[in-house]
Design a protein around this motif. Sequence first.
Motif, PDB file in Angstrom:
ATOM      1  N   ARG A   8       0.822  -1.205   0.000  1.00 25.72           N
ATOM      2  CA  ARG A   8       0.000   0.000   0.000  1.00 25.72           C
ATOM      3  C   ARG A   8       0.860   1.260   0.000  1.00 25.72           C
ATOM      4  O   ARG A   8       0.423   2.324  -0.388  1.00 25.72           O
ATOM      5  N   GLN A  54      -0.537   0.085   5.421  1.00 27.32           N
ATOM      6  CA  GLN A  54      -1.589   0.992   4.999  1.00 27.32           C
ATOM      7  C   GLN A  54      -1.619   2.221   5.910  1.00 27.32           C
ATOM      8  O   GLN A  54      -1.819   3.343   5.452  1.00 27.32           O
ATOM      9  N   SER A 104      -5.198 -14.753   8.899  1.00 27.72           N
ATOM     10  CA  SER A 104      -4.556 -13.576   8.334  1.00 27.72           C
ATOM     11  C   SER A 104      -3.072 -13.616   8.646  1.00 27.72           C
ATOM     12  O   SER A 104      -2.655 -14.104   9.688  1.00 27.72           O
ATOM     13  N   ARG A 107      -3.083  -8.006   0.885  1.00 23.42           N
ATOM     14  CA  ARG A 107      -2.640  -6.824   1.626  1.00 23.42           C
ATOM     15  C   ARG A 107      -2.507  -5.599   0.740  1.00 23.42           C
ATOM     16  O   ARG A 107      -2.318  -4.499   1.249  1.00 23.42           O
ATOM     17  N   SER A 108      -2.579  -5.778  -0.575  1.00 28.67           N
ATOM     18  CA  SER A 108      -2.310  -4.599  -1.394  1.00 28.67           C
ATOM     19  C   SER A 108      -3.421  -4.217  -2.370  1.00 28.67           C
ATOM     20  O   SER A 108      -3.326  -3.206  -3.028  1.00 28.67           O
ATOM     21  N   VAL A 147      -6.806  -3.608   8.547  1.00 28.35           N
ATOM     22  CA  VAL A 147      -5.822  -3.010   7.641  1.00 28.35           C
ATOM     23  C   VAL A 147      -4.426  -3.469   8.039  1.00 28.35           C
ATOM     24  O   VAL A 147      -4.219  -3.998   9.122  1.00 28.35           O
ATOM     25  N   SER A 148      -3.474  -3.260   7.139  1.00 28.55           N
ATOM     26  CA  SER A 148      -2.084  -3.611   7.451  1.00 28.55           C
ATOM     27  C   SER A 148      -1.381  -2.391   8.053  1.00 28.55           C
ATOM     28  O   SER A 148      -1.844  -1.260   7.904  1.00 28.55           O
ATOM     29  N   GLU A 193      -7.614  -4.768   4.518  1.00 28.54           N
ATOM     30  CA  GLU A 193      -7.088  -6.091   4.188  1.00 28.54           C
ATOM     31  C   GLU A 193      -8.232  -6.995   3.759  1.00 28.54           C
ATOM     32  O   GLU A 193      -9.275  -7.040   4.400  1.00 28.54           O
ATOM     33  N   ASP A 252      -1.392 -13.713  -0.599  1.00 28.31           N
ATOM     34  CA  ASP A 252      -1.293 -12.770   0.511  1.00 28.31           C
ATOM     35  C   ASP A 252      -0.907 -11.379   0.022  1.00 28.31           C
ATOM     36  O   ASP A 252      -1.341 -10.368   0.588  1.00 28.31           O
ATOM     37  N   ALA A 272      -1.476 -10.766   8.719  1.00 25.17           N
ATOM     38  CA  ALA A 272      -1.203  -9.374   9.062  1.00 25.17           C
ATOM     39  C   ALA A 272      -0.364  -9.251  10.326  1.00 25.17           C
ATOM     40  O   ALA A 272       0.331  -8.269  10.517  1.00 25.17           O
TER      41      ALA A 272
END
Lengths: 344, 360, 258
Positions: free
Chosen positions: A35, B238, A196, A310-311, B234-235, A316, A306, A198
């Motif tokens: 991101r 981000q 996840s 995430r992108s 969210v990551s 997410e 993945d 994350a």
Amino acid sequence: MSLSGGRGLLAPRHGLWLLGLGLPLGLLLALGVGRFEIPLRNTLGILLSQLIPLEPWWSDIEERLVTWGRLPRVLLAALIGAGLAVAGAALQGLFRNPLADPQLIGVSAGAACGGVLAILLDGSGTLLVVLALIGGLGALYFVRWLAGSGGGESVLTLILAGVVVSAVFGALVALAKFVADPQNQLPTIVFWLMGSLAGADYPRLLLGAVATSIGLFMLWLIRFQLHVMSLGEDDARALGLPVTRVRTLALIAVALITAASVAVCGVIGWVGLVIPHLTRLLFGAHFAAFIPLTALLGALYLVGVDTLARSLSDAEIPLGALTALVGAPMFAYLLRRLRRPEGA
Amino acid sequence: MRAASSVLACAALLLTQGAGFADNRTLTDQNGRNLSVPEKVDRIASLVIPGASMVLTLDRGSDRLVGIHPTVRDDIKHGLLADLFPAIRDVPANMAGDGFAPNTEALLNARPDLVLQWGDKGENIIRPIETMGLTVLTLKYGQTDYVATWLRLIGQASGRAERAEALASWIERERDALRAQFAALPENERPRVLYLYRYHGGLQVAGAGTNMDFDIQLAGGVNVAAKTRGNAAVSREQIIAWNPDVILLSNFDAQLTPDDLRKDPILSATRAVRDNRLYKLPRGVFLWDPPSQETPLAWRWLAGMLHPRLYPLNGFRAQLRDTYTELYGQPASEADIDRILHVALNASSSGYAALQGAAQ
Amino acid sequence: MLKVSGLGIRYADWILRGLDFTLGAGEVMAILGPNGRGKSSLMRAIAGLTRPDEGRVECAGDIAYVPQFITPGFDMSALDLVLTGRSRQVGWMGSPGARDREIARDCLRRLDIERFAQRGINHLSGGERQLVLIARALASGCHLMLLDEPASALDFHNQAIILDVMRELAQSDGMTVVFTTHAPQHALEIANRTLLLHDARDFAYGPTPETVTSAQLSRLYHLPIRRLSLDEDGHRIETAIPLYHAIARRAATGDTRA
């Protein structure tokens, strides 16, 4: 071309070259995507600077994102992808069932139950990991006990025991959700069960790496024996293979891999189901190269999925949902090919 | 003749219903349903979480509460609720299950004259209560300023219409005042704000359509997560890409403190951490994150955090004490105010010196 | 080489009891019996796959068992299948080495099917698959080979190939071969000795020419079967012919005798 032929689209040797070179490339690509926009030369510089001293031409935050954010996450995705794919392949060979998956023998449910218990106890990350491992191995022990831990257990009783154990642990998870504090614990449980990557960081990476490597190594050691087992227990026994010992070893390895993956990133389905079939389709089923090829393909697959998770958007995308969304149609396609009359 | 027949009809109704038909009031709730409420409401059960503290506010006491949502136990544990109203500890919290599903038997046990329930989550959580012959008032969740409507409806249904109206119009005046205050503020002077809904066990932030999104805009800020919807996962990356000026820390993740972000290898690189603009949201009788009777205080506090020069919070502690007296009939002590404002947790955050008590 | 003494196998009832026989090295033995008489159970007991309920099986060498079919979970190449014959030598971990591969290739070559090595076994014909399974048994380095109905599902040409392979293994390698069959002519063609399973306690065992007679066969299958001798280019060919029409005639006349 045939799915069930001894040969695939590519020779296994070429597959090893392709994937062996493709994986590092894929990892690099994944490290360059996110991101937050980081030029690829900066990403490369940051990675190189971990090995050789370099005068930074990148910013501090870029370095932190790559080294603390993307690197552990991408490596963890690769490890978990490899582990789950090979675990699925081992179970499919062991049970001669193309639908076998770590979830089948109750290990995922047991690990999930252990992890949920840790969240209920307000446990830290370490406790969660430890209890998930205990839960996974406990489920395996429970399954083996139910199936009759002597030499006489059959595949069918093992699978039925897996169903029973999954149901019990699933019910325990539901019960845990019921008693969980709805504001603090319940959302954590739901988020974690969704699956996840994350939360990837170095402690989790270390744990995932150790457990997954041990499991993968064990399965690689018995790759030929798993190949023999795919002919059926009876035939394997007639060939003089110590069937029970091989199966025990394989199940322990699968439990280790599955529990570790559940502990570090929740329940991620479909990898173990889809990847081995894809490996067979692409490179054939030659046993010597099968496990390394499956591992490489699984790693590439989960890193790719993945990276999308995430992108693609600000929020997410749940990884478990994405693996199912990509995996299910792919599996449907494979299933249709599998249903063609054999030997025709 | 006509009079005689209506008397007869009334008598018949009295016999069958046992309660006075003529004594009922009718009103329209937030779902647009017409309902008739007994004139005298002595027992109220609230399956909606903020219902309990709104009834407390209208009554300045917990005497009429006969049922609360289990989550209110959190306010008893972490907030000031039980300090001000100790009797709340004895109110049963066994009537709402997963997804606000009513436990009708527990509800009937409590013999409520009025039940408060959410109206925006489907008929399935309302109909079973009505089937038991209980009167249900439905409220809708969604926007922070709905709280004024909630207070009015609960007030009208429970015979506290006047006080409810006073409180509701106070909330709306506060809202309008803030709106006016920041209406002309150019975009580049609005701080970019992130509300961190959860940190432990997976990052989640408040996107569009949430109460906090409404609050941030009202207080002259921009919600950096407005492109996501609801509470979105969210990551870290981000958040770095958003690079918010201010990060608000939710009370839903009770353990979350500003130090967590200062120690985070990635999030510590955000402007908010560098400038020390990290604030744990206050928590009074009710959390300040979701809407409640304390929301005007939350709006002022937030405006003060986002615009320390435009909207200085001089005398906020005194305001808070007076507002508590007005809302609950008892003032908040200095120690209470420290607790409400998380003075210890937020001590080193930029601008919090203005909120320190005289003792510090 | 193989000594079976007092062998008994039971499920609900005894299906075999008190079976004794011995077989010398390099001999070929055929086992005949009607469906469900216990041929396969007997083979599994000899192979050591099931423990007999009574009696003993002694064998002075390694045994390989060739199933009638295999149903692999996934397709594999013929060479990989033959390699599984080396399981005993490889052990419970590790992988076959260069020597194992060489042996596997030799066995394919030996049966003249090296051209199948890389072919998927699901893509072989029944006869080809049977040869691969025999090659696998050969690769295990066995001294006694048990074959469960090796020629039952094959056409005449392939039957001839399989029979020839079994005879050849016995004659040139000194392999002891035991196979089950429904075709008396297979026994007459290659077996020195034949075992007839009439009933749970009723067996006939001996040299094939004396055992596989018209009377014995007719009793075994409850159908008149005639043994014939033919002269073919100076060779004497022994075979047997079932009189299938006898069943229909018997039903018409109400005769219940065998």
